[in-house]
Design a protein around this motif. Structure first.
Motif, PDB file in Angstrom:
ATOM      1  N   MET A   1       0.850  -1.185   0.000  1.00 33.44           N
ATOM      2  CA  MET A   1       0.000   0.000   0.000  1.00 33.44           C
ATOM      3  C   MET A   1       0.892   1.242   0.000  1.00 33.44           C
ATOM      4  O   MET A   1       1.879   1.320   0.710  1.00 33.44           O
ATOM      5  CB  MET A   1      -0.907  -0.014   1.234  1.00 33.44           C
ATOM      6  N   ASP A   2       0.538   2.211  -0.795  1.00 33.46           N
ATOM      7  CA  ASP A   2       1.244   3.471  -0.907  1.00 33.46           C
ATOM      8  C   ASP A   2       1.220   4.214   0.433  1.00 33.46           C
ATOM      9  O   ASP A   2       0.221   4.171   1.160  1.00 33.46           O
ATOM     10  CB  ASP A   2       0.554   4.297  -2.004  1.00 33.46           C
ATOM     11  N   SER A   3       2.319   4.920   0.764  1.00 30.98           N
ATOM     12  CA  SER A   3       2.397   5.625   2.048  1.00 30.98           C
ATOM     13  C   SER A   3       1.305   6.676   2.197  1.00 30.98           C
ATOM     14  O   SER A   3       0.804   6.904   3.292  1.00 30.98           O
ATOM     15  CB  SER A   3       3.775   6.263   2.230  1.00 30.98           C
ATOM     16  N   VAL A   4       0.910   7.312   1.106  1.00 28.50           N
ATOM     17  CA  VAL A   4      -0.150   8.313   1.170  1.00 28.50           C
ATOM     18  C   VAL A   4      -1.457   7.654   1.588  1.00 28.50           C
ATOM     19  O   VAL A   4      -2.125   8.107   2.518  1.00 28.50           O
ATOM     20  CB  VAL A   4      -0.303   9.059  -0.178  1.00 28.50           C
ATOM     21  N   GLU A   5      -1.819   6.567   0.909  1.00 26.14           N
ATOM     22  CA  GLU A   5      -3.059   5.858   1.262  1.00 26.14           C
ATOM     23  C   GLU A   5      -2.993   5.312   2.686  1.00 26.14           C
ATOM     24  O   GLU A   5      -3.968   5.384   3.430  1.00 26.14           O
ATOM     25  CB  GLU A   5      -3.291   4.699   0.295  1.00 26.14           C
ATOM     26  N   LEU A   6      -1.840   4.781   3.056  1.00 27.53           N
ATOM     27  CA  LEU A   6      -1.682   4.191   4.378  1.00 27.53           C
ATOM     28  C   LEU A   6      -1.849   5.234   5.476  1.00 27.53           C
ATOM     29  O   LEU A   6      -2.606   5.047   6.421  1.00 27.53           O
ATOM     30  CB  LEU A   6      -0.296   3.536   4.500  1.00 27.53           C
ATOM     31  N   LEU A   7      -1.155   6.345   5.350  1.00 25.57           N
ATOM     32  CA  LEU A   7      -1.095   7.324   6.435  1.00 25.57           C
ATOM     33  C   LEU A   7      -2.276   8.285   6.469  1.00 25.57           C
ATOM     34  O   LEU A   7      -2.528   8.896   7.503  1.00 25.57           O
ATOM     35  CB  LEU A   7       0.213   8.111   6.362  1.00 25.57           C
ATOM     36  N   LEU A   8      -2.983   8.445   5.370  1.00 22.45           N
ATOM     37  CA  LEU A   8      -4.042   9.444   5.354  1.00 22.45           C
ATOM     38  C   LEU A   8      -5.425   8.905   5.698  1.00 22.45           C
ATOM     39  O   LEU A   8      -6.383   9.654   5.697  1.00 22.45           O
ATOM     40  CB  LEU A   8      -4.071  10.162   4.005  1.00 22.45           C
ATOM     41  N   HIS A   9      -5.506   7.645   6.029  1.00 19.71           N
ATOM     42  CA  HIS A   9      -6.779   7.125   6.505  1.00 19.71           C
ATOM     43  C   HIS A   9      -7.048   7.773   7.866  1.00 19.71           C
ATOM     44  O   HIS A   9      -6.156   7.830   8.722  1.00 19.71           O
ATOM     45  CB  HIS A   9      -6.718   5.604   6.630  1.00 19.71           C
ATOM     46  N   PRO A  10      -8.253   8.280   8.116  1.00 24.93           N
ATOM     47  CA  PRO A  10      -8.514   9.019   9.358  1.00 24.93           C
ATOM     48  C   PRO A  10      -8.185   8.257  10.647  1.00 24.93           C
ATOM     49  O   PRO A  10      -7.626   8.832  11.578  1.00 24.93           O
ATOM     50  CB  PRO A  10     -10.011   9.343   9.283  1.00 24.93           C
ATOM     51  N   VAL A  11      -8.509   6.977  10.702  1.00 21.79           N
ATOM     52  CA  VAL A  11      -8.223   6.212  11.921  1.00 21.79           C
ATOM     53  C   VAL A  11      -6.722   5.979  12.052  1.00 21.79           C
ATOM     54  O   VAL A  11      -6.154   6.160  13.139  1.00 21.79           O
ATOM     55  CB  VAL A  11      -9.001   4.876  11.945  1.00 21.79           C
ATOM     56  N   ALA A  77       9.200   6.240   9.207  1.00 24.21           N
ATOM     57  CA  ALA A  77       8.255   5.508   8.360  1.00 24.21           C
ATOM     58  C   ALA A  77       6.868   6.133   8.391  1.00 24.21           C
ATOM     59  O   ALA A  77       6.018   5.790   7.573  1.00 24.21           O
ATOM     60  CB  ALA A  77       8.183   4.051   8.810  1.00 24.21           C
ATOM     61  N   ALA A  78       6.627   7.055   9.316  1.00 21.15           N
ATOM     62  CA  ALA A  78       5.301   7.653   9.471  1.00 21.15           C
ATOM     63  C   ALA A  78       5.202   8.994   8.757  1.00 21.15           C
ATOM     64  O   ALA A  78       4.358   9.811   9.081  1.00 21.15           O
ATOM     65  CB  ALA A  78       4.984   7.824  10.949  1.00 21.15           C
ATOM     66  N   GLN A  79       6.066   9.199   7.808  1.00 15.53           N
ATOM     67  CA  GLN A  79       6.047  10.450   7.064  1.00 15.53           C
ATOM     68  C   GLN A  79       5.975  10.161   5.574  1.00 15.53           C
ATOM     69  O   GLN A  79       6.426   9.126   5.112  1.00 15.53           O
ATOM     70  CB  GLN A  79       7.310  11.255   7.359  1.00 15.53           C
ATOM     71  N   ILE A  80       5.423  11.101   4.872  1.00 16.04           N
ATOM     72  CA  ILE A  80       5.423  11.009   3.410  1.00 16.04           C
ATOM     73  C   ILE A  80       6.751  11.605   2.967  1.00 16.04           C
ATOM     74  O   ILE A  80       7.060  12.754   3.290  1.00 16.04           O
ATOM     75  CB  ILE A  80       4.219  11.754   2.810  1.00 16.04           C
ATOM     76  N   THR A  81       7.543  10.828   2.259  1.00  9.33           N
ATOM     77  CA  THR A  81       8.892  11.263   1.887  1.00  9.33           C
ATOM     78  C   THR A  81       8.831  12.439   0.915  1.00  9.33           C
ATOM     79  O   THR A  81       7.852  12.596   0.173  1.00  9.33           O
ATOM     80  CB  THR A  81       9.679  10.122   1.217  1.00  9.33           C
ATOM     81  N   PRO A  82       9.886  13.265   0.897  1.00  3.37           N
ATOM     82  CA  PRO A  82       9.917  14.375  -0.068  1.00  3.37           C
ATOM     83  C   PRO A  82       9.775  13.892  -1.511  1.00  3.37           C
ATOM     84  O   PRO A  82       9.106  14.546  -2.313  1.00  3.37           O
ATOM     85  CB  PRO A  82      11.286  15.012   0.178  1.00  3.37           C
TER      86      PRO A  82
END
Length: 182
Positions: A1-11, A77-82
């Motif tokens: 799963m892409d980091s954007v999809e992973l991290l931007l889920h509200p929960v 790992a909890a950040q969206i890379t540049p």
């Protein structure tokens, strides 16, 4: 799963936020903090974050025949890379910003729902300021800001300390740019 999809889920975003400040939590501790999230859903999201190496297991102990795990956030790992940030579409940026703003609103709502609130005592504030800075001055400002924040970000939990959440947004003012060129 892409980091954007992973991290931007509200929960999942709230789970990540709960670990900010180098906190360690068990799923039951996390459940106590995010009581409005159904336990089954919480466990599934924690499992996804563990599988993606965003959360790491730092301890395990047996309790009545089951294993209780204690987790910690892997900050990097909890950040969206540049690099990923640079390749995000306009729509992905909109979604990311909306998730960020929704998180701010949800945090503020939870604060307002407390039995006893005191804006001054609790250090609650929200402000907006405009600064005229060229690119070098803005870079210097960010370096100065990081210099002030870095030692405080390294603080450990201790008696008398309250975990505080700082959120920032930096945007150029299009109206100012238009009036300069016009």
């Amino acid at each position: 799963m892409d980091s954007v999809e992973l991290l931007l889920h509200p929960v999942r975003l709230r789970i990540v936020q709960a670990f900010l400040g180098d906190r360690t939590l068990t799923t039951s501790g996390l459940n106590a903090e995010l009581g409005d999230v159904p336990p089954g859903s919480l466990y599934r999201h924690v499992a996804r974050l563990v599988a993606a190496d965003v959360l790491e297991v730092v301890a395990e102990r047996r309790i009545r025949g089951t294993v209780e795990r204690t987790y910690r956030l892997r900050q990097a790992a909890a950040q969206i890379t540049p690099d990923r940030l640079a390749t995000m579409s306009t729509e992905e940026h909109r979604r990311a910003f909306m998730a960020y703003i929704a998180g701010v609103m949800a945090d503020f709502d939870r604060y307002l729902d407390r039995d006893e609130i005191d804006y001054v005592r609790d250090g609650v504030g929200y402000r907006m300021a405009g600064m005229w800075l060229d690119d070098t001055e803005f870079t210097d400002f960010l370096a100065d800001l990081y210099g002030v924040l870095a030692p405080r970000l390294a603080n450990e939990p201790a008696p008398g300390r309250t975990r505080r959440i700082l959120r920032t947004i930096h945007l150029p003012d299009d109206a100012a740019v238009e009036s300069e060129s016009g």
